[in-house]
Design a protein around this motif. Sequence first.
Motif, PDB file in Angstrom:
ATOM      1  N   LEU A   4       0.857  -1.186   0.000  1.00 44.42           N
ATOM      2  CA  LEU A   4       0.000   0.000   0.000  1.00 44.42           C
ATOM      3  C   LEU A   4       0.894   1.236   0.000  1.00 44.42           C
ATOM      4  O   LEU A   4       1.900   1.278   0.719  1.00 44.42           O
ATOM      5  N   ALA A  31      -3.247  -0.739  -3.107  1.00 43.82           N
ATOM      6  CA  ALA A  31      -3.987   0.515  -2.928  1.00 43.82           C
ATOM      7  C   ALA A  31      -3.027   1.695  -2.915  1.00 43.82           C
ATOM      8  O   ALA A  31      -1.864   1.561  -2.528  1.00 43.82           O
ATOM      9  N   THR A  39      -6.499   5.749   4.160  1.00 39.81           N
ATOM     10  CA  THR A  39      -5.437   4.769   4.376  1.00 39.81           C
ATOM     11  C   THR A  39      -5.813   3.785   5.470  1.00 39.81           C
ATOM     12  O   THR A  39      -5.592   2.574   5.343  1.00 39.81           O
ATOM     13  N   ALA A  42      -8.244   1.309   4.012  1.00 41.31           N
ATOM     14  CA  ALA A  42      -7.597   0.379   3.084  1.00 41.31           C
ATOM     15  C   ALA A  42      -6.733  -0.634   3.824  1.00 41.31           C
ATOM     16  O   ALA A  42      -6.698  -1.822   3.463  1.00 41.31           O
ATOM     17  N   ALA A  51       3.366  -1.170   4.119  1.00 43.24           N
ATOM     18  CA  ALA A  51       2.716   0.122   3.907  1.00 43.24           C
ATOM     19  C   ALA A  51       3.790   1.201   3.819  1.00 43.24           C
ATOM     20  O   ALA A  51       4.551   1.403   4.774  1.00 43.24           O
TER      21      ALA A  51
END
Length: 250
Positions: A4, A31, A39, A42, A51
Amino acid sequence: MRVLIADDEAALRQWLRRLLLQLEPGLEIVAETADVPATRTALAALRPDVAFLDIRMPGGSGLDLAAALPAGCRAVFVTAYEEFAVQAFEQAALDYLVKPVSAERLQRTLARLGASSPTPAGELAQLRSVLQQLLPAGGETPRPLRWLTLGLGDSVRLLDVQQVDYFEACDKYTQVHAGSEGGLMRLPLSKLETQLDPEQFWRIQRSLIVRTGAIREIRRDLMGRLQLFLQHHPDTLPVSRAYAGRFRAM
């Protein structure tokens, strides 16, 4: 690896996506988000392996997100703080990326991720304490634009605003002048001006904004009009009378 990317600057998200896929073709970007609430949603729904988090985004901080990552998810912070923040990351045993991200640095990040485990909450608390002193106060006031996306034919280039000499209006677009380089931004000058640091970028005409650090000399012509000579650009920029007052103290 499922990834992400969270950053409020679209150019940085695109740049990071491209580099990641170049270095790890099998990597999956699950994402891309631009603020903390999106965020957080997600992360909970997609549960990525990694991330990449900007530190300061609309709606909160990447540090807050990292403290509540799903089990098994690791955090890599994307930061513009190049001195004390970098030291803090190293001390907290977290990885970081300094904007703009280079391929060489990202390759080291991916190698570290391959050998690391999820970050303990205690280390995140230590990092938050150090960085809290570095982040600007004032709630959700957006920080000035730092990176520009320039169109060059079919490609896109990322440019630090500190390399810019001046901006010039070009219909609905903005021409960027940076030494011998330049490019076109798909953004009108009036909108761009609201995103720039007003202490560093001054409008000198309806169609021109100059970076004050790029000015080498200010002269008056025979008619008394101000002319700006730049450090690293051959153009001479005339200052309209409507904006001449701000140069009196210089």
